[in-house]
Design a protein around this motif. Structure first.
Motif, PDB file in Angstrom:
ATOM      1  N   ARG A  40      18.769 -26.411 -33.748  1.00 22.01           N
ATOM      2  CA  ARG A  40      18.076 -27.548 -34.377  1.00 22.01           C
ATOM      3  C   ARG A  40      18.852 -28.840 -34.155  1.00 22.01           C
ATOM      4  O   ARG A  40      18.277 -29.876 -33.826  1.00 22.01           O
ATOM      5  CB  ARG A  40      17.880 -27.305 -35.871  1.00 22.01           C
ATOM      6  CG  ARG A  40      16.772 -26.339 -36.213  1.00 22.01           C
ATOM      7  CD  ARG A  40      16.461 -26.328 -37.707  1.00 22.01           C
ATOM      8  NE  ARG A  40      17.617 -26.117 -38.562  1.00 22.01           N
ATOM      9  CZ  ARG A  40      18.105 -24.925 -38.896  1.00 22.01           C
ATOM     10  NH1 ARG A  40      17.532 -23.822 -38.439  1.00 22.01           N
ATOM     11  NH2 ARG A  40      19.164 -24.824 -39.691  1.00 22.01           N
ATOM     12  N   ALA A  41      20.157 -28.779 -34.330  1.00 24.22           N
ATOM     13  CA  ALA A  41      20.982 -29.974 -34.145  1.00 24.22           C
ATOM     14  C   ALA A  41      20.922 -30.444 -32.695  1.00 24.22           C
ATOM     15  O   ALA A  41      20.789 -31.647 -32.418  1.00 24.22           O
ATOM     16  CB  ALA A  41      22.423 -29.699 -34.558  1.00 24.22           C
ATOM     17  N   LEU A  42      20.993 -29.523 -31.764  1.00 25.92           N
ATOM     18  CA  LEU A  42      20.960 -29.882 -30.353  1.00 25.92           C
ATOM     19  C   LEU A  42      19.617 -30.501 -29.978  1.00 25.92           C
ATOM     20  O   LEU A  42      19.557 -31.503 -29.271  1.00 25.92           O
ATOM     21  CB  LEU A  42      21.228 -28.635 -29.506  1.00 25.92           C
ATOM     22  CG  LEU A  42      21.420 -28.841 -28.016  1.00 25.92           C
ATOM     23  CD1 LEU A  42      22.618 -29.739 -27.741  1.00 25.92           C
ATOM     24  CD2 LEU A  42      21.601 -27.495 -27.319  1.00 25.92           C
ATOM     25  N   THR A  43      18.542 -29.922 -30.476  1.00 26.98           N
ATOM     26  CA  THR A  43      17.200 -30.411 -30.169  1.00 26.98           C
ATOM     27  C   THR A  43      16.967 -31.835 -30.673  1.00 26.98           C
ATOM     28  O   THR A  43      16.296 -32.627 -30.029  1.00 26.98           O
ATOM     29  CB  THR A  43      16.133 -29.470 -30.784  1.00 26.98           C
ATOM     30  OG1 THR A  43      16.328 -28.166 -30.232  1.00 26.98           O
ATOM     31  CG2 THR A  43      14.739 -29.935 -30.480  1.00 26.98           C
ATOM     32  N   THR A  44      17.548 -32.160 -31.815  1.00 30.69           N
ATOM     33  CA  THR A  44      17.333 -33.485 -32.393  1.00 30.69           C
ATOM     34  C   THR A  44      18.400 -34.501 -32.007  1.00 30.69           C
ATOM     35  O   THR A  44      18.350 -35.644 -32.447  1.00 30.69           O
ATOM     36  CB  THR A  44      17.272 -33.401 -33.931  1.00 30.69           C
ATOM     37  OG1 THR A  44      18.524 -32.900 -34.416  1.00 30.69           O
ATOM     38  CG2 THR A  44      16.126 -32.509 -34.386  1.00 30.69           C
ATOM     39  N   GLY A  45      19.384 -34.070 -31.212  1.00 32.39           N
ATOM     40  CA  GLY A  45      20.441 -34.991 -30.807  1.00 32.39           C
ATOM     41  C   GLY A  45      21.471 -35.246 -31.898  1.00 32.39           C
ATOM     42  O   GLY A  45      22.205 -36.233 -31.843  1.00 32.39           O
ATOM     43  N   ASP A  46      21.551 -34.354 -32.873  1.00 32.55           N
ATOM     44  CA  ASP A  46      22.493 -34.490 -33.984  1.00 32.55           C
ATOM     45  C   ASP A  46      23.860 -33.954 -33.560  1.00 32.55           C
ATOM     46  O   ASP A  46      24.207 -32.806 -33.803  1.00 32.55           O
ATOM     47  CB  ASP A  46      21.954 -33.735 -35.200  1.00 32.55           C
ATOM     48  CG  ASP A  46      22.877 -33.790 -36.405  1.00 32.55           C
ATOM     49  OD1 ASP A  46      23.906 -34.498 -36.367  1.00 32.55           O
ATOM     50  OD2 ASP A  46      22.560 -33.096 -37.396  1.00 32.55           O
ATOM     51  N   THR A  47      24.639 -34.801 -32.916  1.00 26.79           N
ATOM     52  CA  THR A  47      25.943 -34.400 -32.389  1.00 26.79           C
ATOM     53  C   THR A  47      26.867 -33.898 -33.487  1.00 26.79           C
ATOM     54  O   THR A  47      27.496 -32.843 -33.354  1.00 26.79           O
ATOM     55  CB  THR A  47      26.612 -35.579 -31.651  1.00 26.79           C
ATOM     56  OG1 THR A  47      25.727 -36.009 -30.610  1.00 26.79           O
ATOM     57  CG2 THR A  47      27.945 -35.194 -31.064  1.00 26.79           C
ATOM     58  N   ALA A  48      26.951 -34.633 -34.584  1.00 30.24           N
ATOM     59  CA  ALA A  48      27.835 -34.232 -35.682  1.00 30.24           C
ATOM     60  C   ALA A  48      27.403 -32.883 -36.248  1.00 30.24           C
ATOM     61  O   ALA A  48      28.242 -32.025 -36.534  1.00 30.24           O
ATOM     62  CB  ALA A  48      27.844 -35.294 -36.773  1.00 30.24           C
TER      63      ALA A  48
END
Length: 137
Positions: free
Chosen positions: A29-37
């Protein structure tokens, strides 16, 4: 002889452990949304795995893991093409590996990950396995 498929340290993974499934889902989910942190936070969870807390590992180790993850992510850009190429037929091709193989597990890793090394290594003619007692993934 083809052994029954179980989780393998290849593109042919089969995770069933709830801890691993939750972590991998959160990472996706983080990778898909560009949520690096968020991706790095989940990545760091694999340093502790299900048997320890991140605070048990010490600030210096966690800083180094964060820096490593940031370096890895810095090689990629949001929206770039996915160049991941799954390796298939692992079980059929493993016996053809001519180089010596050492499959290593951290004893504190998630159960699905612990199940990866031995079944695959057993198919390689020149192999050994090792477990690091105080390590996770």
């Amino acid at each position: 002889m083809k052994e029954a498929k179980s989780p393998v340290g290849t593109s042919e993974t089969a995770f069933e452990d709830p801890w691993a499934l939750d972590a991998l889902s959160a990472q996706g989910r983080a990778l898909t949304t560009g949520d690096t942190a968020g991706w790095i936070n989940v990545f760091q969870r694999f340093t502790a795995c299900p048997h320890r807390e991140l605070t048990d590992l010490g600030a210096d180790l966690m800083r180094r893991v964060r820096e490593m993850a940031l370096c890895t992510l810095g090689e990629h850009a949001l929206g770039e093409a996915d160049h991941w190429v799954p390796v298939t037929d692992t079980w059929e091709r493993a016996s053809g590996i001519a180089a010596p193989v050492c499959a290593i597990n951290g004893a504190l890793d998630a159960p699905d990950r612990l199940a990866m090394a031995d079944p695959l290594a057993k198919l390689v003619p020149s192999r050994q396995t090792a477990t690091v007692s105080a390590a996770a993934h």
